[in-house]
Design a protein around this motif. Structure first.
Motif: not given
Length: 696
Positions: A600-604
């Motif tokens: 997955p892509v993890i945003l702050p």
């Protein structure tokens, strides 16, 4: 000078409940406080064209830079809270309600040798204790006149006091026992200080000991046949009760409690605390803080009606920090007061212990009402009892006025969290940054100016529905919202969330493909699409049922993880959709799943992009739940008689009244049904056949 257009709340964000509102300037200073039966209707009046406003109102709205509000459950609470805030903040523009002056106050000059009580308007000064505010000047004077019967404190000016001290005889009030006449030494300094302390204690709300004391003295005087003394005490008690009647209370007068509630989402928490002393709301405070992520269950999905698992830890941390800070502030105030008393002792040569004092109120109340008990209840209770030096009860109110007040506090916490989110998303710079964050994280060629999100809602496979919300330029476009009744992937107690996501995606983008081929100039064809949309189980909002999705979103979000994303991508491949970025927003860790990607892509957590995605997902969730509740309520109200052809509402009502229930109608014979007024043989046969067709 600010422009009211810059801080005007977004349409539909102001609640319609009663409440109190504050206008603040650019420095955060409160410039106006008001109350309203309907906050939305009242606040909208301030944002009319400037030329239509009163000159002073126009000056106020251009001086202010923001507006905020607190929702209450009744007008009485709104009035009490308005006076409390006016007393606390002394807003400049509130002079429009107080004759170009501050509200009338009752003041006591505590720094003088013999403090005096007097009526006062104007800015607060050091060395003076203030009580109020009062609605009218006569209320202050009448209160003072009544209380001097019980507490004969001096009310004369210093000039009058010095003149009678030189003459050696008291004024008229001294002769009629409405002043203790310290000017001629009728009482000692210590005795006079006790009178002043009792007076200020009563004005601070400590009235019960006084009432009990006067009542007991009156009874003793009557038993001793001292009828004149008993009559005087009776009049004193009447004066005290008359003053107490003017004080607005929301709970019983013996209630000293703090009421605390939280409203949370996956990333942040808002807390509100209402301080109730002697049954009156004395103050209200609130904070919005970011969750640390260490709380148990802090990243789990918070469905409506489901308690956040992180609440016990949040409540515990708040109780310890808030009351520790409050006790420390009181300790510092007591040290400063001790220094001031020591200076008086050195100056006057009076025994310090002989002088009565009014101590600052204890910040830890007897009762702390919370929505959720702290995680370590016994330890927290013991700590607070050490701070207070007495018993402290932490509990969750279950019913009655306290429960109603708790609901009001929770409503304010939820409103504070909602407004906090709106400020971030409503800011143009923040929205631009959010779209840029999403574009960078997903490696998109351009920012996603149009974003759509879908969510599924049901209870154990019944009334399965879906929502589709639309955001353009980071703001909701409610006219384009859609609601779907799931047909293929659910029904008869069966529910498939992955299949439901695929069904909604297929129906939305199949309609898009059809709209691309349609001629938008042909009104007849437009109506045909609108009719098909209704027949297909799709509902629109805002009266825009005929508006077609003539262009696709740049970003399409499904609520879920990898399985949901893969199901939606299969539909994209089937329909040939290649110009739309598809992602899934997982519930637990706010993970962003992209098709054909194992990671997955993890945003702050604190990025603007994450806040925008979270708001879009929460809006889709809210919209789906609302529609699900409507469908469930509609189903629960449905009757077997609704589908009988030729049977209208009036006849259905007559049938139910005659037999008592649908079950008894079904058990009735054909002849018994015909006995109902207005039901002929043909209609009776239709009703009988329809009700018994289910058994065959």
């Amino acid at each position: 000078m600010a422009n009211p257009k810059d801080y005007r709340p977004a349409p539909g964000t102001i609640p319609t409940e009663p409440g109190v509102y504050k206008f603040r300037d650019a420095n955060g200073r409160v410039v106006y406080v008001g109350k309203a039966k309907n906050l939305r209707a009242r606040l909208n009046n301030y944002f009319q064209p400037p030329k239509t406003l009163h000159p002073r109102t126009r000056q106020m709205v251009f001086t202010a830079a923001s507006v905020e509000w607190t929702v209450v459950s009744s007008e009485v609470e709104a009035l009490q809270l308005e006076y409390t805030w006016i007393k606390r903040f002394d807003p400049w523009f509130n002079v429009m309600y107080r004759d170009d002056k501050t509200y009338p106050m009752l003041a006591v000059s505590v720094k003088e040798r013999y403090p005096r009580a007097f009526f006062y308007r104007g800015p607060k000064r050091k060395g003076v204790r203030y009580f109020g505010p009062f609605s009218h000047a006569w209320a202050v004077r009448e209160t003072l006149d009544l209380l001097t019967r019980v507490f004969p404190i001096r009310t004369c000016s210093n000039g009058v006091f010095n003149r009678h001290e030189a003459l050696g005889r008291p004024c008229l009030l001294g002769y009629i026992d409405k002043c203790s006449a310290p000017c001629v030494g009728r009482v000692t300094e210590a005795e006079y200080d006790e009178i002043v302390t009792g007076f200020m204690g009563f004005m601070s709300g400590r009235s019960e000991p006084l009432v009990r004391g006067i009542t007991q003295q009156m009874q003793e005087a009557a038993e001793n046949l001292e009828f004149e003394k008993a009559a005087r005490l009776r009049d004193d008690l009447g004066a005290v009760n008359k003053v107490m009647e003017r004080q607005t209370v929301v709970l019983s007068t013996d209630t000293d409690a703090d009421v605390i509630a939280f409203a949370t989402d996956e990333l942040e928490a808002a807390v509100q605390i209402f301080t109730v002393r002697d049954g009156r709301i004395r103050s209200q405070r609130g904070w919005v803080v970011e969750k640390t992520g260490d709380e148990p269950g802090s990243m789990e999905r918070l469905d409506e009606g489901v308690e956040d698992p992180a609440l016990p830890v949040l409540m515990q941390n708040f109780l310890v920090q808030y009351y520790s800070d409050a006790v420390e502030r009181v300790r510092q105030e007591e040290e400063e007061d001790a220094k001031l008393r020591a200076q008086k002792v050195r100056r006057r040569g009076v025994d310090q212990e002989s002088r009565a004092q009014v101590k600052p109120p204890m910040p830890v109340p007897r009762e702390i009402l919370v929505e959720t008990l702290p995680e370590e209840l016994e330890e927290v209770t013991e700590l607070l009892q050490q701070m207070r030096g007495a018993q402290v009860d932490i509990r969750v109110p279950q019913r009655g006025d306290k429960r109603a007040l708790m609901e009001t506090v929770h409503k304010n916490a939820a409103e504070a969290l909602h407004q906090h989110k709106l400020k971030r998303v409503g800011d143009l710079t923040a929205r631009s940054q959010a779209l840029q964050d999403i574009q960078d994280a997903l490696y998109m060629d351009e920012a996603p100016l149009r974003i759509e999100c879908t969510d599924i809602s049901h209870i154990q496979g019944t009334d399965v529905v879906a929502s589709l919300v639309v955001f353009e330029d980071g703001l909701p476009k409610k006219n384009d919202y859609r609601r779907y009744r799931i047909k293929e992937a659910a029904g008869n107690g069966r529910s498939d969330d992955v299949g439901s996501i695929a069904e909604v995606t297929r129906r939305r983008f199949k309609r898009y493909n059809e709209d691309k081929l349609a001629n938008p100039d042909e009104a007849a064809e437009e109506q045909t699409f609108a009719d098909e949309r209704e027949e297909d189980g799709v509902e629109t909002t805002g009266g825009a049922s005929s508006k077609r999705f003539a262009y696709p979103p740049q970003l399409f979000i499904v609520d879920g993880g990898k399985p949901q994303v893969n199901a939606a991508q299969a539909v994209f491949d089937e329909l040939g959709i290649v110009d739309v970025q598809l992602i899934g927003l997982a519930k637990r860790l706010e993970e962003i799943w992209v098709p054909d990607d194992d990671e997955p892509v993890i945003l702050p957590r604190n990025s603007e992009g994450m806040y925008l995605l979270q708001q879009i997902r929460d809006e889709a969730h809210r919209f789906a739940i609302t529609y699900h509740r409507q469908q469930r309520s509609k189903r629960m109200r449905a009757s077997a008689l609704d589908a009988v052809p030729g049977l209208g509402p009036a006849r259905r009502t007559d049938l139910v009244k005659h037999f008592g229930s649908v079950k008894k109608i079904k058990e009735a014979s054909l002849e018994e049904i015909q006995e109902v007024k207005g039901v002929g043989p043909k209609l009776a046969q239709t009703i009988f056949d329809h009700l018994h067709a289910e058994d065959s």
